[in-house]
Write a protein that holds these residues in place. Structure first.
Motif, PDB file in Angstrom:
ATOM      1  N   ILE A 149     -13.694  -8.416   8.086  1.00 51.31           N
ATOM      2  CA  ILE A 149     -13.826  -9.858   8.254  1.00 51.31           C
ATOM      3  C   ILE A 149     -13.681 -10.163   9.738  1.00 51.31           C
ATOM      4  CG2 ILE A 149     -12.883 -12.131   7.722  1.00 51.31           C
ATOM      5  CD1 ILE A 149     -11.761 -10.921   5.133  1.00 51.31           C
ATOM      6  N   GLU A 150     -14.685 -10.830  10.289  1.00 47.65           N
ATOM      7  CA  GLU A 150     -14.607 -11.265  11.682  1.00 47.65           C
ATOM      8  C   GLU A 150     -14.206 -12.733  11.688  1.00 47.65           C
ATOM      9  OE1 GLU A 150     -17.238 -11.508  15.783  1.00 47.65           O
ATOM     10  OE2 GLU A 150     -18.205 -10.882  13.931  1.00 47.65           O
ATOM     11  N   MET A 151     -13.177 -13.041  12.465  1.00 53.28           N
ATOM     12  CA  MET A 151     -12.663 -14.405  12.559  1.00 53.28           C
ATOM     13  C   MET A 151     -12.597 -14.788  14.028  1.00 53.28           C
ATOM     14  SD  MET A 151      -9.493 -13.490  10.075  1.00 53.28           S
ATOM     15  CE  MET A 151      -9.360 -11.935  10.908  1.00 53.28           C
ATOM     16  N   ASP A 152     -12.442 -16.063  14.303  1.00 52.39           N
ATOM     17  CA  ASP A 152     -12.165 -16.463  15.677  1.00 52.39           C
ATOM     18  C   ASP A 152     -10.871 -15.781  16.093  1.00 52.39           C
ATOM     19  OD1 ASP A 152     -14.375 -18.100  15.862  1.00 52.39           O
ATOM     20  OD2 ASP A 152     -13.280 -19.927  15.338  1.00 52.39           O
ATOM     21  N   GLY A 153     -10.940 -15.004  17.140  1.00 48.06           N
ATOM     22  CA  GLY A 153      -9.736 -14.350  17.657  1.00 48.06           C
ATOM     23  C   GLY A 153      -9.530 -12.922  17.209  1.00 48.06           C
ATOM     24  N   GLY A 154     -10.311 -12.432  16.247  1.00 47.50           N
ATOM     25  CA  GLY A 154     -10.086 -11.051  15.858  1.00 47.50           C
ATOM     26  C   GLY A 154     -10.814 -10.596  14.620  1.00 47.50           C
ATOM     27  N   PHE A 155     -10.386  -9.436  14.143  1.00 42.58           N
ATOM     28  CA  PHE A 155     -11.004  -8.778  12.998  1.00 42.58           C
ATOM     29  C   PHE A 155      -9.927  -8.344  12.016  1.00 42.58           C
ATOM     30  CE2 PHE A 155     -13.994  -8.158  16.400  1.00 42.58           C
ATOM     31  CZ  PHE A 155     -15.225  -8.285  15.793  1.00 42.58           C
ATOM     32  N   PHE A 156     -10.319  -8.293  10.745  1.00 38.16           N
ATOM     33  CA  PHE A 156      -9.457  -7.761   9.707  1.00 38.16           C
ATOM     34  C   PHE A 156     -10.227  -6.666   8.987  1.00 38.16           C
ATOM     35  CE2 PHE A 156      -8.017  -7.591   5.331  1.00 38.16           C
ATOM     36  CZ  PHE A 156      -6.693  -7.272   5.552  1.00 38.16           C
ATOM     37  N   TYR A 157      -9.579  -5.524   8.778  1.00 42.38           N
ATOM     38  CA  TYR A 157     -10.181  -4.383   8.094  1.00 42.38           C
ATOM     39  C   TYR A 157      -9.334  -4.035   6.882  1.00 42.38           C
ATOM     40  CZ  TYR A 157     -12.364  -3.671  12.652  1.00 42.38           C
ATOM     41  OH  TYR A 157     -13.051  -3.844  13.822  1.00 42.38           O
ATOM     42  N   LEU A 158      -9.991  -3.752   5.768  1.00 45.72           N
ATOM     43  CA  LEU A 158      -9.310  -3.288   4.564  1.00 45.72           C
ATOM     44  C   LEU A 158     -10.102  -2.107   4.024  1.00 45.72           C
ATOM     45  CD1 LEU A 158      -7.101  -3.665   2.398  1.00 45.72           C
ATOM     46  CD2 LEU A 158      -8.694  -5.181   1.191  1.00 45.72           C
ATOM     47  N   MET A 159      -9.436  -0.952   3.915  1.00 45.16           N
ATOM     48  CA  MET A 159     -10.107   0.275   3.493  1.00 45.16           C
ATOM     49  C   MET A 159      -9.361   0.901   2.316  1.00 45.16           C
ATOM     50  SD  MET A 159     -10.922   3.698   5.755  1.00 45.16           S
ATOM     51  CE  MET A 159     -12.272   2.939   6.657  1.00 45.16           C
ATOM     52  N   ALA A 160     -10.121   1.338   1.306  1.00 47.09           N
ATOM     53  CA  ALA A 160      -9.530   2.089   0.206  1.00 47.09           C
ATOM     54  C   ALA A 160      -8.950   3.374   0.784  1.00 47.09           C
ATOM     55  CB  ALA A 160     -10.588   2.397  -0.848  1.00 47.09           C
ATOM     56  N   ALA A 161      -7.737   3.717   0.332  1.00 43.81           N
ATOM     57  CA  ALA A 161      -7.033   4.839   0.957  1.00 43.81           C
ATOM     58  C   ALA A 161      -6.339   5.709  -0.072  1.00 43.81           C
ATOM     59  CB  ALA A 161      -6.023   4.304   1.970  1.00 43.81           C
ATOM     60  N   GLY A 162      -7.008   6.006  -1.141  1.00 46.95           N
ATOM     61  CA  GLY A 162      -6.391   6.813  -2.178  1.00 46.95           C
ATOM     62  C   GLY A 162      -6.363   6.025  -3.471  1.00 46.95           C
ATOM     63  N   SER A 163      -5.914   6.674  -4.507  1.00 47.41           N
ATOM     64  CA  SER A 163      -5.858   6.035  -5.815  1.00 47.41           C
ATOM     65  C   SER A 163      -4.796   4.943  -5.815  1.00 47.41           C
ATOM     66  CB  SER A 163      -5.536   7.085  -6.875  1.00 47.41           C
ATOM     67  OG  SER A 163      -5.410   6.475  -8.127  1.00 47.41           O
ATOM     68  N   GLY A 164      -5.236   3.690  -5.871  1.00 47.40           N
ATOM     69  CA  GLY A 164      -4.308   2.573  -5.940  1.00 47.40           C
ATOM     70  C   GLY A 164      -3.638   2.208  -4.634  1.00 47.40           C
ATOM     71  N   ALA A 165      -4.209   2.631  -3.496  1.00 44.42           N
ATOM     72  CA  ALA A 165      -3.613   2.310  -2.197  1.00 44.42           C
ATOM     73  C   ALA A 165      -4.700   1.888  -1.215  1.00 44.42           C
ATOM     74  CB  ALA A 165      -2.849   3.508  -1.650  1.00 44.42           C
ATOM     75  N   TYR A 166      -4.307   1.070  -0.239  1.00 45.40           N
ATOM     76  CA  TYR A 166      -5.239   0.535   0.756  1.00 45.40           C
ATOM     77  C   TYR A 166      -4.587   0.539   2.130  1.00 45.40           C
ATOM     78  CZ  TYR A 166      -7.794  -0.876  -3.312  1.00 45.40           C
ATOM     79  OH  TYR A 166      -8.486  -0.843  -4.498  1.00 45.40           O
ATOM     80  N   LEU A 167      -5.439   0.631   3.137  1.00 43.63           N
ATOM     81  CA  LEU A 167      -5.023   0.564   4.532  1.00 43.63           C
ATOM     82  C   LEU A 167      -5.616  -0.706   5.115  1.00 43.63           C
ATOM     83  CD1 LEU A 167      -3.809   1.882   7.109  1.00 43.63           C
ATOM     84  CD2 LEU A 167      -6.000   3.082   7.378  1.00 43.63           C
TER      85      LEU A 167
END
Length: 138
Positions: free
Chosen positions: A81-99
């Motif tokens: 997600i690009e927003m005014d002022g920055g970015f947000f990243y969400l990545m799947a990181a294993g079974s039932g976990a996210y980074l």
């Protein structure tokens, strides 16, 4: 006698490595699929908890959209997600976990994606979380 360290302690240096390896990184959070913070770097606990809770909703929305693709498995891999002022990243990181990563406007998006993928591959077994039953981990 050697004491075992918690997953939080084991991940601290890895999350720090990501944050310091990609200039303009603000916060790094590891969360469970139900929005509970598992580890963090660069954020106050309250901030990390709010990000983790928001991510649970975001990954659910992304999975709903992904299910509309005819040749996919419906799972979310990466949301940016690009927003005014920055970015947000969400990545799947294993079974039932996210980074999740929050970064300032000047971040190198390609480098961030690469470093996040590398981190997920390096510590994927630490990022997996067992399913919860009645509020308890299995």
């Amino acid at each position: 006698m050697i004491q075992r360290q918690s997953n939080q302690t084991n991940m601290d240096w890895m999350l720090k490595d990501l944050a310091e390896g990609v200039p303009q990184t603000r916060n790094v959070v590891v969360l469970s699929a139900d929005g509970l913070r598992m580890a963090q770097y660069g954020a106050e606990t309250d901030t990390a908890d709010r990000l983790a809770a928001a991510c649970a909703g975001l990954q659910s929305l992304a999975a709903a959209v992904a299910s509309e693709l005819p040749h996919g498995d419906g799972r979310m891999r990466l949301v940016v997600i690009e927003m005014d002022g920055g970015f947000f990243y969400l990545m799947a990181a294993g079974s039932g976990a996210y980074l999740a990563v929050l970064a300032d406007q000047g971040v190198d998006a390609g480098l961030m994606g690469q470093r996040m993928r590398d981190l997920v591959l390096r510590i994927g077994e630490h990022l997996s979380t067992p399913p919860r039953h009645d509020g308890q981990t299995a």
